[in-house]
Design an enzyme around this catalytic site. Sequence first.
Site, PDB file in Angstrom:
ATOM      1  N   HIS A  89       0.811  -1.231   0.000  1.00 44.87           N
ATOM      2  CA  HIS A  89       0.000   0.000   0.000  1.00 44.87           C
ATOM      3  C   HIS A  89       0.846   1.284   0.000  1.00 44.87           C
ATOM      4  O   HIS A  89       0.681   2.181   0.805  1.00 44.87           O
ATOM      5  CB  HIS A  89      -1.112   0.007   1.051  1.00 44.87           C
ATOM      6  CG  HIS A  89      -0.707  -0.172   2.502  1.00 44.87           C
ATOM      7  ND1 HIS A  89       0.298   0.515   3.097  1.00 44.87           N
ATOM      8  CD2 HIS A  89      -1.250  -0.938   3.471  1.00 44.87           C
ATOM      9  CE1 HIS A  89       0.378   0.176   4.369  1.00 44.87           C
ATOM     10  NE2 HIS A  89      -0.541  -0.711   4.618  1.00 44.87           N
TER      11      HIS A  89
ATOM     12  N   HIS B  74      -5.948  -9.220  14.082  1.00 43.26           N
ATOM     13  CA  HIS B  74      -5.882  -7.960  13.335  1.00 43.26           C
ATOM     14  C   HIS B  74      -6.682  -8.107  12.045  1.00 43.26           C
ATOM     15  O   HIS B  74      -6.559  -9.115  11.349  1.00 43.26           O
ATOM     16  CB  HIS B  74      -4.411  -7.643  13.035  1.00 43.26           C
ATOM     17  CG  HIS B  74      -4.166  -6.361  12.313  1.00 43.26           C
ATOM     18  ND1 HIS B  74      -5.041  -5.297  12.324  1.00 43.26           N
ATOM     19  CD2 HIS B  74      -3.109  -5.960  11.527  1.00 43.26           C
ATOM     20  CE1 HIS B  74      -4.539  -4.310  11.592  1.00 43.26           C
ATOM     21  NE2 HIS B  74      -3.376  -4.693  11.100  1.00 43.26           N
TER      22      HIS B  74
ATOM     23  N   GLU C 115      -6.696  -5.981   9.283  1.00 38.80           N
ATOM     24  CA  GLU C 115      -6.212  -5.483   7.984  1.00 38.80           C
ATOM     25  C   GLU C 115      -6.126  -6.648   6.993  1.00 38.80           C
ATOM     26  O   GLU C 115      -5.821  -7.788   7.362  1.00 38.80           O
ATOM     27  CB  GLU C 115      -4.849  -4.784   8.123  1.00 38.80           C
ATOM     28  CG  GLU C 115      -4.496  -4.042   6.837  1.00 38.80           C
ATOM     29  CD  GLU C 115      -3.338  -3.050   6.975  1.00 38.80           C
ATOM     30  OE1 GLU C 115      -2.677  -3.017   8.029  1.00 38.80           O
ATOM     31  OE2 GLU C 115      -3.107  -2.306   5.998  1.00 38.80           O
TER      32      GLU C 115
ATOM     33  N   ASP D  18      -4.265  -7.899   4.811  1.00 37.95           N
ATOM     34  CA  ASP D  18      -3.149  -8.836   4.623  1.00 37.95           C
ATOM     35  C   ASP D  18      -3.260 -10.020   5.591  1.00 37.95           C
ATOM     36  O   ASP D  18      -2.610 -11.041   5.390  1.00 37.95           O
ATOM     37  CB  ASP D  18      -1.780  -8.145   4.747  1.00 37.95           C
ATOM     38  CG  ASP D  18      -1.651  -7.238   5.947  1.00 37.95           C
ATOM     39  OD1 ASP D  18      -2.660  -6.671   6.385  1.00 37.95           O
ATOM     40  OD2 ASP D  18      -0.524  -7.091   6.449  1.00 37.95           O
TER      41      ASP D  18
ATOM     42  N   HIS E 142      -1.795  -2.373  14.796  1.00 39.69           N
ATOM     43  CA  HIS E 142      -1.626  -1.252  13.906  1.00 39.69           C
ATOM     44  C   HIS E 142      -2.931  -0.539  13.577  1.00 39.69           C
ATOM     45  O   HIS E 142      -2.933   0.557  13.014  1.00 39.69           O
ATOM     46  CB  HIS E 142      -0.911  -1.810  12.661  1.00 39.69           C
ATOM     47  CG  HIS E 142      -0.913  -1.073  11.418  1.00 39.69           C
ATOM     48  ND1 HIS E 142      -1.231  -1.606  10.208  1.00 39.69           N
ATOM     49  CD2 HIS E 142      -0.605   0.229  11.187  1.00 39.69           C
ATOM     50  CE1 HIS E 142      -1.123  -0.698   9.267  1.00 39.69           C
ATOM     51  NE2 HIS E 142      -0.731   0.418   9.835  1.00 39.69           N
TER      52      HIS E 142
ATOM     53  N   ASP F  72       1.046  -7.345  13.983  1.00 35.98           N
ATOM     54  CA  ASP F  72       1.984  -6.553  13.167  1.00 35.98           C
ATOM     55  C   ASP F  72       3.260  -6.178  13.923  1.00 35.98           C
ATOM     56  O   ASP F  72       4.335  -6.036  13.312  1.00 35.98           O
ATOM     57  CB  ASP F  72       1.304  -5.255  12.705  1.00 35.98           C
ATOM     58  CG  ASP F  72       0.522  -5.425  11.409  1.00 35.98           C
ATOM     59  OD1 ASP F  72       0.706  -6.446  10.727  1.00 35.98           O
ATOM     60  OD2 ASP F  72      -0.282  -4.535  11.092  1.00 35.98           O
TER      61      ASP F  72
ATOM     62  N   TYR G   3      10.613  -1.484   8.552  1.00 40.41           N
ATOM     63  CA  TYR G   3       9.201  -1.754   8.888  1.00 40.41           C
ATOM     64  C   TYR G   3       8.726  -0.798   9.981  1.00 40.41           C
ATOM     65  O   TYR G   3       7.660  -0.196   9.894  1.00 40.41           O
ATOM     66  CB  TYR G   3       9.129  -3.205   9.354  1.00 40.41           C
ATOM     67  CG  TYR G   3       7.782  -3.760   9.717  1.00 40.41           C
ATOM     68  CD1 TYR G   3       7.074  -4.546   8.804  1.00 40.41           C
ATOM     69  CD2 TYR G   3       7.230  -3.574  10.978  1.00 40.41           C
ATOM     70  CE1 TYR G   3       5.859  -5.107   9.142  1.00 40.41           C
ATOM     71  CE2 TYR G   3       6.022  -4.129  11.322  1.00 40.41           C
ATOM     72  CZ  TYR G   3       5.334  -4.902  10.399  1.00 40.41           C
ATOM     73  OH  TYR G   3       4.128  -5.460  10.750  1.00 40.41           O
TER      74      TYR G   3
ATOM     75  N   HIS H  75       4.424 -10.875  10.260  1.00 39.63           N
ATOM     76  CA  HIS H  75       5.258 -10.719   9.057  1.00 39.63           C
ATOM     77  C   HIS H  75       6.705 -11.102   9.398  1.00 39.63           C
ATOM     78  O   HIS H  75       7.209 -10.749  10.474  1.00 39.63           O
ATOM     79  CB  HIS H  75       5.276  -9.267   8.572  1.00 39.63           C
ATOM     80  CG  HIS H  75       3.935  -8.746   8.126  1.00 39.63           C
ATOM     81  ND1 HIS H  75       3.339  -9.135   6.964  1.00 39.63           N
ATOM     82  CD2 HIS H  75       3.097  -7.857   8.712  1.00 39.63           C
ATOM     83  CE1 HIS H  75       2.176  -8.496   6.832  1.00 39.63           C
ATOM     84  NE2 HIS H  75       2.002  -7.720   7.884  1.00 39.63           N
TER      85      HIS H  75
HETATM   86 FE1  FEO Z   1      -1.725  -3.888   9.710  1.00 44.95          FE
HETATM   87 FE2  FEO Z   1       0.082  -6.580   8.490  1.00 44.95          FE
HETATM   88  O1  FEO Z   1      -1.376  -5.400   8.674  1.00 44.95           O
END
Ligand code: FEO
Length: 394
Positions: A24, A78, A80, A82, A144, A163, A191, A224
């Site tokens: 993004h 979370h 989001e 992803d 996040h 995250d 990151y 991640h």
């Molecule tokens: Fe806030 Fe990895 O998404």
Amino acid sequence: MNTVEIKKGIYWVGAIDWNIRDFHGYKTPYGTTYNAYLVVDEKIALIDTVKRPFKDEFLARVKEIVDLDKIDYLVVNHVEMDHSGSFPIVAGMLPNATILATEEGREELQKHFGTTNDITVVDDGDSISLGSKTLQFIKTPMLHWPDSMMSYLVEDHVVFSSDAFGQHIASSERFNDEVDPSTLYHVAGDYYANILWLYSPLISRLIERVQSMGIEIDVIAPDHGVIWRDDPMQIVTWYAKWASGTASDRVVIAYDTMWNSTEKMAKAIAEGIQSEGVAVRLMRLRDTEKSYVITEMLESKGVLVGSPTLNNGMYPLVGGFLTYMKGLRPKKKKGAAFGSYGWGGGACAAIEEMLQDSGIDVVREPLELKWVPTNEELASCEEYGREFARSLKE
Ligand code: FEO
């Protein structure tokens, strides 16, 4: 499909995105992973899902360990996309699973996916028993998104940190001790700077809170990148440093140029900075991704931003960078503006205003020169660099 057992009965079942280069708007030159985890005890919990295009890879990993109808809980740390992109599909394939999320997560799942699944809301400190293992929830709003939480496996001392503590790196290795430490430091910092810098005060408070809770941590398993099992607190120490704004006597010069006058100024200023024994990095914005500049800024005390004047203002590319930087609220930086102009200035004033709006301490008046800098003016640029470098030490 490779699954990886982190500890007895605790598995990584995520997916590797080798080719993503733009997350993004934030550049991810090393790709990333979408981590999800499976905890197998008397009851079975699946923690997070993955980005939708990776659902088959993810489901194949889960099915290698358990049948989907054996899963008792789907924990949404979370929302989001992803991590929840495949949520609607996966939730529909788990007939016996109770879905757990924060109140904010429940609302977001409904808004994003129009989900009609029953969602059991968990609050900060709530826990569920899986048999011999207990899963406790720690709300971490804005790390996040408002919905974010971490899940802590009490008996195994494993934190599923969502995250936080992640890195955008795709690798066949799953653990931090398998990857070059300097690479990891770089991608973790990249990151942090581009995703979490804005939330530094929350991170400082979270670290203090976890320390006061006295919980033991053997493994930090983020959503991640690699899993921290060898000295897992090293990433917490890095986060504490970044959140505090600790930085070195280094300067980033981010600039663009039209007919090289502003670039001549940038190079002369850099000479002056170096002559004071301060490291400097020139980054021409036309050729450098803004996220790389932000990463470079994370541990640099100083930032100088240069632009020629175009139509009474700064270059749009410089404006785009400053807009991005302002959103991240870099902490404890000193800065100043410079640039060339022809018949009327304007860029430096616009840059200075943005620096101030970003929370940067503007320690020098702008250096603005007309047309092409003379040798005398280049000497004044060097002196400007020397003064700026000295101001970092004040
Ligand atoms: Fe806030 Fe990895 O998404």
